[in-house]
Design an enzyme around this catalytic site. Structure first.
Site, PDB file in Angstrom:
ATOM      1  CG  ASP A 155      -1.770   1.229   1.331  1.00 15.54           C
ATOM      2  OD1 ASP A 155      -1.577   2.170   0.527  1.00 15.54           O
ATOM      3  OD2 ASP A 155      -2.645   1.266   2.218  1.00 15.54           O
ATOM      4  CE1 TYR A 189      -4.975  10.670 -11.541  1.00 16.20           C
ATOM      5  CE2 TYR A 189      -5.187  12.307 -13.271  1.00 16.20           C
ATOM      6  CZ  TYR A 189      -4.764  11.067 -12.842  1.00 16.20           C
ATOM      7  OH  TYR A 189      -4.120  10.221 -13.717  1.00 16.20           O
TER       8      TYR A 189
HETATM    9  P1  NDP Z   1      -5.415   1.161 -12.904  1.00 15.20           P
HETATM   10  O1  NDP Z   1      -6.552   1.497 -12.018  1.00 15.20           O
HETATM   11  O2  NDP Z   1      -5.609   0.242 -14.067  1.00 15.20           O
HETATM   12  O3  NDP Z   1      -4.196   0.576 -12.042  1.00 15.20           O
HETATM   13  C1  NDP Z   1      -3.800   1.149 -10.827  1.00 15.20           C
HETATM   14  C2  NDP Z   1      -3.319   0.060  -9.900  1.00 15.20           C
HETATM   15  O4  NDP Z   1      -2.870   0.690  -8.683  1.00 15.20           O
HETATM   16  C3  NDP Z   1      -4.441  -0.913  -9.507  1.00 15.20           C
HETATM   17  O5  NDP Z   1      -3.968  -2.239  -9.501  1.00 15.20           O
HETATM   18  C4  NDP Z   1      -4.796  -0.440  -8.096  1.00 15.20           C
HETATM   19  O6  NDP Z   1      -5.351  -1.476  -7.300  1.00 15.20           O
HETATM   20  C5  NDP Z   1      -3.432  -0.022  -7.593  1.00 15.20           C
HETATM   21  N1  NDP Z   1      -3.501   0.792  -6.385  1.00 15.20           N
HETATM   22  C6  NDP Z   1      -4.500   1.610  -5.981  1.00 15.20           C
HETATM   23  N2  NDP Z   1      -4.228   2.122  -4.769  1.00 15.20           N
HETATM   24  C7  NDP Z   1      -3.024   1.624  -4.404  1.00 15.20           C
HETATM   25  C8  NDP Z   1      -2.222   1.751  -3.239  1.00 15.20           C
HETATM   26  N3  NDP Z   1      -2.603   2.509  -2.198  1.00 15.20           N
HETATM   27  N4  NDP Z   1      -1.035   1.100  -3.183  1.00 15.20           N
HETATM   28  C9  NDP Z   1      -0.651   0.310  -4.223  1.00 15.20           C
HETATM   29  N5  NDP Z   1      -1.375   0.122  -5.334  1.00 15.20           N
HETATM   30  C10 NDP Z   1      -2.552   0.777  -5.423  1.00 15.20           C
HETATM   31  O7  NDP Z   1      -4.865   2.574 -13.392  1.00 15.20           O
HETATM   32  P2  NDP Z   1      -3.938   3.021 -14.626  1.00 15.20           P
HETATM   33  O8  NDP Z   1      -3.074   1.913 -15.070  1.00 15.20           O
HETATM   34  O9  NDP Z   1      -4.779   3.740 -15.588  1.00 15.20           O
HETATM   35  O10 NDP Z   1      -3.075   4.133 -13.900  1.00 15.20           O
HETATM   36  C11 NDP Z   1      -1.736   3.947 -13.504  1.00 15.20           C
HETATM   37  C12 NDP Z   1      -1.115   5.319 -13.303  1.00 15.20           C
HETATM   38  O11 NDP Z   1      -1.162   6.055 -14.522  1.00 15.20           O
HETATM   39  C13 NDP Z   1      -1.838   6.174 -12.254  1.00 15.20           C
HETATM   40  O12 NDP Z   1      -0.900   6.920 -11.524  1.00 15.20           O
HETATM   41  C14 NDP Z   1      -2.684   7.088 -13.115  1.00 15.20           C
HETATM   42  O13 NDP Z   1      -3.009   8.274 -12.460  1.00 15.20           O
HETATM   43  C15 NDP Z   1      -1.744   7.318 -14.278  1.00 15.20           C
HETATM   44  N6  NDP Z   1      -2.393   7.824 -15.478  1.00 15.20           N
HETATM   45  C16 NDP Z   1      -3.382   7.085 -16.083  1.00 15.20           C
HETATM   46  C17 NDP Z   1      -4.004   7.598 -17.207  1.00 15.20           C
HETATM   47  C18 NDP Z   1      -5.087   6.847 -17.917  1.00 15.20           C
HETATM   48  O14 NDP Z   1      -5.718   7.443 -18.808  1.00 15.20           O
HETATM   49  N7  NDP Z   1      -5.340   5.599 -17.614  1.00 15.20           N
HETATM   50  C19 NDP Z   1      -3.630   8.900 -17.753  1.00 15.20           C
HETATM   51  C20 NDP Z   1      -2.572   9.570 -17.039  1.00 15.20           C
HETATM   52  C21 NDP Z   1      -1.987   9.035 -15.938  1.00 15.20           C
HETATM   53  P3  NDP Z   1      -6.982  -1.538  -7.161  1.00 15.20           P
HETATM   54  O15 NDP Z   1      -7.496  -1.723  -8.556  1.00 15.20           O
HETATM   55  O16 NDP Z   1      -7.211  -2.715  -6.262  1.00 15.20           O
HETATM   56  O17 NDP Z   1      -7.395  -0.229  -6.560  1.00 15.20           O
END
Ligand code: NDP
Length: 247
Positions: free
Chosen positions: A62, A156
């Site tokens: 986490d 965000y």
């Molecule tokens: P996803 O939701 O597909 O993946 C995010 C992952 O992070 C999930 O597995 C989630 O788990 C996990 N997570 C959430 N909270 C925590 C925590 N406290 N500790 C560890 N892991 C955690 O998101 P994306 O792949 O889209 O996003 C990845 C990154 O890219 C993020 O930082 C996002 O802001 C950034 N981003 C994404 C964009 C997009 O369009 N998709 C655009 C610009 C930036 P769970 O699902 O169980 O919550």
């Protein structure tokens, strides 16, 4: 041509979306520790990487919890003997207008998306310096640079803007210590994060290239930035956004 050597990477948020794609891609260059709160999703990605011949492990992390970070880094060093690459990818979004956003929602977004990045740099810094080829990439966003849709997602935007400048101070502080730190700024990428957005046509319309990005588009850029091919790049911002920030 610069020789690409085996490097140990730790990727947060690696069970889904961009983090999973990045873990798969970095596994081509060395062992990867996948870290996430989603244990079952992480196990699936680890299996995929191993089936493709790569080396991967999963650790529950986490990113908001400092003790969890200390344990994850310890697990990584014990598994692979060092740490060369950190990808601070975990992040969550808030979607409401500023006026309707509760303090609880705002703080939760900041905790994962901003504080998680700080804790990652804090706990991995010592090992990245020891590496001699250390590199970190912090996942910001087009919304860490622009006002996005205007008036929404305050947590965000705050967090991603903070990640952008935190990256630069880390890059400057570690510039003579062999650690490069850069930020990437994805546009709209097809992942479960988009589930909170109803108007998908609006996402196409806002992107000059007229299409959405794939997680692999971001993974390739991250792989380049952490590789020796990017050895003179630090404190930089790489937009992976189909032209959004060129507007
Ligand atoms: P996803 O939701 O597909 O993946 C995010 C992952 O992070 C999930 O597995 C989630 O788990 C996990 N997570 C959430 N909270 C925590 C925590 N406290 N500790 C560890 N892991 C955690 O998101 P994306 O792949 O889209 O996003 C990845 C990154 O890219 C993020 O930082 C996002 O802001 C950034 N981003 C994404 C964009 C997009 O369009 N998709 C655009 C610009 C930036 P769970 O699902 O169980 O919550």
């Amino acid at each position: 041509m610069v020789e690409v050597t085996q490097r140990v990477a730790l990727v947060t948020g690696a069970s889904s979306g961009i983090g999973a794609a990045t873990a798969r891609r970095l596994a081509e260059d060395g062992p990867v520790m996948l870290a996430d709160v989603d244990d079952s999703g992480g196990a699936e990605v680890v299996e995929e990487i191993r089936s493709a011949g790569g080396q991967a492990e999963f650790v529950h992390l986490d990113v908001t919890d400092e003790k969890s970070w200390a344990a994850a880094v310890e697990t990584t060093i014990a598994a692979f003997g060092g740490l060369d690459v950190l990808v601070n990818n975990a992040g969550i979004g808030d979607w409401d207008p500023i006026e309707d956003t509760t303090l609880e929602t705002y703080m939760a977004t900041i905790a994962v998306t901003q504080v998680g990045t700080f804790l990652g740099l804090k706990h991995c810094g010592k090992h990245l310096k020891k590496s001699g080829q250390g590199a970190a990439v912090n996942m910001s966003s087009i919304f860490g640079v622009s006002g996005g849709f205007g008036g929404v997602s305050p947590g965000y935007h705050s967090a991603k803007g903070a990640v952008r400048t935190l990256t630069k101070t880390a890059a400057l502080g570690w510039a003579k210590e062999g650690v490069r730190v850069n930020s990437v700024h994805p546009g709209v990428i097809v992942t479960p994060l988009l589930d909170g957005i109803e108007d998908h046509q609006g996402l196409y319309d806002m992107t000059p290239m007229g299409r959405l990005g794939q997680p692999e588009d971001v993974a390739e850029a991250v792989a380049f930035l952490v590789s020796p091919k990017a050895s003179f790049i630090t404190g930089a911002e790489l937009n992976i956004d189909g032209g959004f920030l060129a507007q």
